[in-house]
Design a protein around this motif. Sequence first.
Motif, mmCIF file in Angstrom:
data_model
loop_
_atom_site.group_PDB
_atom_site.id
_atom_site.type_symbol
_atom_site.label_atom_id
_atom_site.label_comp_id
_atom_site.label_asym_id
_atom_site.label_seq_id
_atom_site.Cartn_x
_atom_site.Cartn_y
_atom_site.Cartn_z
ATOM 1 N N ILE A 100 15.856 -20.931 -55.246
ATOM 2 C CA ILE A 100 14.588 -20.242 -55.052
ATOM 3 C C ILE A 100 13.996 -19.733 -56.353
ATOM 4 C CG2 ILE A 100 15.138 -19.596 -52.684
ATOM 5 C CD1 ILE A 100 15.767 -16.792 -53.679
ATOM 6 N N GLU A 101 14.791 -19.622 -57.409
ATOM 7 C CA GLU A 101 14.259 -19.087 -58.662
ATOM 8 C C GLU A 101 13.178 -19.975 -59.268
ATOM 9 O OE1 GLU A 101 15.906 -18.279 -63.091
ATOM 10 O OE2 GLU A 101 17.215 -17.664 -61.463
ATOM 11 N N ILE A 102 13.192 -21.259 -58.963
ATOM 12 C CA ILE A 102 12.183 -22.140 -59.541
ATOM 13 C C ILE A 102 10.777 -21.686 -59.156
ATOM 14 C CG2 ILE A 102 12.206 -23.826 -57.642
ATOM 15 C CD1 ILE A 102 11.784 -26.009 -59.721
ATOM 16 N N ALA A 103 10.643 -21.083 -57.980
ATOM 17 C CA ALA A 103 9.327 -20.619 -57.527
ATOM 18 C C ALA A 103 8.801 -19.490 -58.389
ATOM 19 C CB ALA A 103 9.399 -20.171 -56.066
ATOM 20 N N ALA A 104 9.683 -18.803 -59.119
ATOM 21 C CA ALA A 104 9.249 -17.731 -60.008
ATOM 22 C C ALA A 104 8.714 -18.257 -61.329
ATOM 23 C CB ALA A 104 10.408 -16.769 -60.277
ATOM 24 N N VAL A 105 8.982 -19.522 -61.630
ATOM 25 C CA VAL A 105 8.592 -20.086 -62.919
ATOM 26 C C VAL A 105 7.467 -21.096 -62.768
ATOM 27 C CG1 VAL A 105 9.426 -21.389 -64.923
ATOM 28 C CG2 VAL A 105 10.935 -19.734 -63.796
ATOM 29 N N ALA A 106 7.526 -21.900 -61.720
ATOM 30 C CA ALA A 106 6.617 -23.039 -61.594
ATOM 31 C C ALA A 106 5.507 -22.767 -60.593
ATOM 32 C CB ALA A 106 7.403 -24.277 -61.149
ATOM 33 N N ASP A 107 4.409 -23.453 -60.783
ATOM 34 C CA ASP A 107 3.337 -23.443 -59.795
ATOM 35 C C ASP A 107 2.529 -24.728 -59.939
ATOM 36 O OD1 ASP A 107 1.950 -21.780 -57.692
ATOM 37 O OD2 ASP A 107 0.276 -22.318 -58.986
ATOM 38 N N PRO A 108 2.591 -25.606 -58.964
ATOM 39 C CA PRO A 108 3.324 -25.463 -57.710
ATOM 40 C C PRO A 108 4.778 -25.900 -57.822
ATOM 41 C CG PRO A 108 2.118 -27.510 -57.694
ATOM 42 C CD PRO A 108 1.782 -26.845 -58.994
ATOM 43 N N THR A 109 5.519 -25.633 -56.754
ATOM 44 C CA THR A 109 6.873 -26.148 -56.613
ATOM 45 C C THR A 109 6.849 -27.294 -55.612
ATOM 46 O OG1 THR A 109 7.892 -24.011 -57.084
ATOM 47 C CG2 THR A 109 9.232 -25.615 -55.905
ATOM 48 N N LEU A 110 7.315 -28.457 -56.048
ATOM 49 C CA LEU A 110 7.392 -29.626 -55.181
ATOM 50 C C LEU A 110 8.825 -29.769 -54.678
ATOM 51 C CD1 LEU A 110 5.500 -32.249 -57.400
ATOM 52 C CD2 LEU A 110 4.546 -30.444 -55.969
ATOM 53 N N VAL A 111 8.986 -29.916 -53.393
ATOM 54 C CA VAL A 111 10.297 -30.214 -52.823
ATOM 55 C C VAL A 111 10.285 -31.682 -52.417
ATOM 56 C CG1 VAL A 111 11.913 -29.759 -50.949
ATOM 57 C CG2 VAL A 111 10.746 -27.861 -52.084
ATOM 58 N N ILE A 112 11.156 -32.467 -53.060
ATOM 59 C CA ILE A 112 11.218 -33.909 -52.837
ATOM 60 C C ILE A 112 12.319 -34.200 -51.826
ATOM 61 C CG2 ILE A 112 11.359 -36.165 -53.952
ATOM 62 C CD1 ILE A 112 9.169 -34.379 -55.089
ATOM 63 N N MET A 113 11.993 -34.981 -50.804
ATOM 64 C CA MET A 113 12.946 -35.294 -49.753
ATOM 65 C C MET A 113 12.913 -36.780 -49.436
ATOM 66 S SD MET A 113 12.569 -31.931 -47.406
ATOM 67 C CE MET A 113 14.200 -32.296 -46.864
ATOM 68 N N ASN A 114 13.907 -37.219 -48.686
ATOM 69 C CA ASN A 114 14.004 -38.603 -48.246
ATOM 70 C C ASN A 114 13.705 -38.707 -46.755
ATOM 71 O OD1 ASN A 114 14.684 -39.774 -50.662
ATOM 72 N ND2 ASN A 114 16.890 -39.551 -50.348
#
Length: 305
Positions: free
Chosen positions: A136-150
């Motif tokens: 969850i820490e990535i959301a504090a640094v990046a904008d936007p946050t992409l979640v890649i799924m299969n």
Amino acid sequence: MRAAGRLLSMVESPRRAEVLAILDHAPIRVIGLTGPPGAGKSTTIAALTSAYRARGLRVAVLAVDPSSPYSGGALLGDRIRMAAHINDPDVLIRSVATRGHLGGLAAAVPAAIRVLAGLSYDLVLLETVGVGQSEIEIAAVADPTLVIMNPGAGDSIQAAKAGLLEIADILVVNKADRDGVEQTVRDLHAETHLPVLTLVAARGTGLDALVDAVEAHHRADTGDRRALRARAQILSLAQTRLRAHPELDRLARGVAEGYHDPYTAAESLLRPPAPRPVAVVACPSDDPSFCDAGTTGAEIPECRL
């Protein structure tokens, strides 16, 4: 490029403050990517790098890797899939070791981003180490946050349990040429009500739509959101510092054995260290000029005799 590498190495070392002190503030965009292993994060980053380079932007890639338990260095190294950009002087690819920092990011990442801004990079693509609540820490640094799924019925369920869906700004189902993509998109949208895009990163299919969605999200960003992200960064780094506090183990033993309560121990960790006492040295001479303070018996760190 070598100079940039040296600066980035310095901000991963005790010389971090020295580097940050000479850097002026400069704007830079950060796009985060996370998701289950094998979802194609590195391939997606390579495709996004090509798309942004076509727009004339200088791109830096920070790939946060697990730390080696022996050397402390990044285990995975620079991604093979980024080889197409390895000779581009306007693309920098850097692996960063987590070195025990919580949250899935390295403690040096915010400093590295500031260095890259100072070196006139326009965009940072930030890939995290794995999945789970720690991401969850990535959301504090990046904008936007992409979640890649299969594609696959299990992915959305696993992501929901792991907490990834809580941090996603944009959901991307990669490898969308496989069976099950439509069901996965429906499941993810029903669970999150977020945009769910499909992508075949290896072919570039769906890439333009992804870039457009990222740009639209960036334009909608507000000062309040940026302040919230900064607040989360500060708290995360402070927590890491507290975990390394030299008094933590002693206080923990005291609480475990009943000598302290956890509230007092927590206050002790947050309390600034007491100033070091000044040595009191009596000047052995009747001549005041011999002593730094100019008077016999003064409180001075040392006497010249």
